[in-house]
Design an enzyme around this catalytic site. Structure first.
Site, mmCIF file in Angstrom:
data_model
loop_
_atom_site.group_PDB
_atom_site.id
_atom_site.type_symbol
_atom_site.label_atom_id
_atom_site.label_comp_id
_atom_site.label_asym_id
_atom_site.label_seq_id
_atom_site.Cartn_x
_atom_site.Cartn_y
_atom_site.Cartn_z
ATOM 1 N N ASP A 151 0.910 -1.246 -0.146
ATOM 2 C CA ASP A 151 0.139 0.115 0.209
ATOM 3 C C ASP A 151 0.866 0.996 0.263
ATOM 4 O O ASP A 151 2.133 0.862 0.061
ATOM 5 C CB ASP A 151 -0.884 0.213 1.640
ATOM 6 C CG ASP A 151 0.073 -0.554 2.413
ATOM 7 O OD1 ASP A 151 0.829 -0.567 2.601
ATOM 8 O OD2 ASP A 151 -0.943 -1.534 3.294
ATOM 9 N N ASN A 188 -7.394 -3.290 14.337
ATOM 10 C CA ASN A 188 -8.686 -3.088 14.271
ATOM 11 C C ASN A 188 -9.008 -4.634 13.140
ATOM 12 O O ASN A 188 -10.079 -5.041 12.608
ATOM 13 C CB ASN A 188 -9.752 -1.943 13.453
ATOM 14 C CG ASN A 188 -8.450 -1.950 11.915
ATOM 15 O OD1 ASN A 188 -8.018 -2.340 11.187
ATOM 16 N ND2 ASN A 188 -9.468 -1.011 11.663
ATOM 17 N N HIS A 221 -7.140 -5.015 10.493
ATOM 18 C CA HIS A 221 -7.044 -5.385 8.900
ATOM 19 C C HIS A 221 -5.826 -5.541 8.769
ATOM 20 O O HIS A 221 -4.953 -5.488 10.168
ATOM 21 C CB HIS A 221 -7.227 -3.473 8.450
ATOM 22 C CG HIS A 221 -5.219 -2.683 9.110
ATOM 23 N ND1 HIS A 221 -6.264 -0.999 9.928
ATOM 24 C CD2 HIS A 221 -3.998 -2.693 8.634
ATOM 25 C CE1 HIS A 221 -4.704 -0.640 10.388
ATOM 26 N NE2 HIS A 221 -3.965 -1.340 9.492
ATOM 27 N N GLU A 260 -9.678 -1.996 5.416
ATOM 28 C CA GLU A 260 -10.923 -1.945 7.149
ATOM 29 C C GLU A 260 -11.852 -2.688 7.387
ATOM 30 O O GLU A 260 -12.355 -2.368 5.783
ATOM 31 C CB GLU A 260 -10.308 -0.085 6.574
ATOM 32 C CG GLU A 260 -9.363 0.579 6.837
ATOM 33 C CD GLU A 260 -8.733 0.577 8.186
ATOM 34 O OE1 GLU A 260 -9.023 -0.192 9.248
ATOM 35 O OE2 GLU A 260 -8.403 1.809 8.310
#
Length: 246
Positions: free
Chosen positions: A67, A136, A138, A143
């Protein structure tokens, strides 16, 4: 494993083995604090190889990062391109075209995501994919909620992720770019092997959820359970909830 340094050494060894065993397929690489000791160990291990092995590894090198932030260029020290230049490309003497990332300054980020995903496919897809784990759940910047079929795309980062990554932006989550381009679960799960590297007690709860609860969009990393060649390398702190049997 006992600590983060042991985890880093093991991960670096796996990455170099994969690069040498399958030079025809690129590595999939990641950024973030967890990866700094991994790349340090990789530099050390590569330096201990014979000169011919070192030259061949450098000559054959090809990697695709997961990314990049939208709006940050390669000369911005907060970009992942700059991170990889400092951690890997520069120290190993690699050419920019050997360490590939999405273009964060592309005029059309969604088009850039499609181009990047297509370039990875042309290169044969990832051989070994290195992953960290977000608080979280990811992986990459996928996400929650996120399905297993999600492709390479531009998306909006969650408040939790911007807070987690604020350290590189003066501690201000609002300074973290709102969007990023990321490889999707589709590309990640298509890798020949996956290496999930997790360190620290803060990741213990989400690691347990990702590995033991039924796969679901709310924990994107849980889709990794479907991969036939998933390897998890974690320290005792990250494995705390397993070790306690809770």
């Amino acid at each position: 494993m006992a600590d983060a340094q042991a985890v880093a050494a093991a991960a670096a060894e796996r990455l170099l083995q994969a690069r040498q065993a399958q030079p025809q397929r690129p590595l999939g690489l990641a950024t973030g604090r967890t990866m700094v000791p991994v790349y340090a160990a990789m530099r050390q291990q590569l330096g201990r190889l014979g000169s011919q092995q070192q030259r061949q590894t450098r000559a054959d090198w090809l990697s695709f990062n997961l990314d990049e932030y939208v709006g940050l260029g390669p000369h911005d020290p907060r970009s992942f391109k700059a991170f990889m230049a400092g951690q890997l490309q520069g120290p190993l003497g690699l050419r920019p075209e050997q360490v590939l990332l999405p273009d964060g300054l592309a005029a059309d980020p969604q088009a850039e995501a499609r181009r990047y995903g297509a370039a990875l496919a042309v290169a044969g897809g990832v051989g070994l994919q290195l992953l960290g784990l977000g608080l979280n759940g990811h992986v990459g910047f996928n996400e929650p909620p996120c399905g297993a079929e999600a492709p390479c795309r531009c998306l909006t980062l969650s408040a939790a992720t911007r807070t987690q990554n604020a350290g590189a932006f003066g501690g201000d989550p609002e300074a973290v770019p709102a969007q990023a381009i990321t490889l999707g679960l589709a590309e990640i799960l298509a890798a020949g092997q996956i290496l999930l590297v997790v360190t620290g007690a803060s990741k213990a709860a989400i690691l347990k959820r990702a590995l033991q609860e039924p796969p679901c969009p709310e924990v994107p990393a849980s889709w990794l359970q479907h991969h036939p060649r998933l390897e998890v390398v974690a320290d005792q702190a990250a494995l705390g909830m397993f070790l306690q049997g809770r």
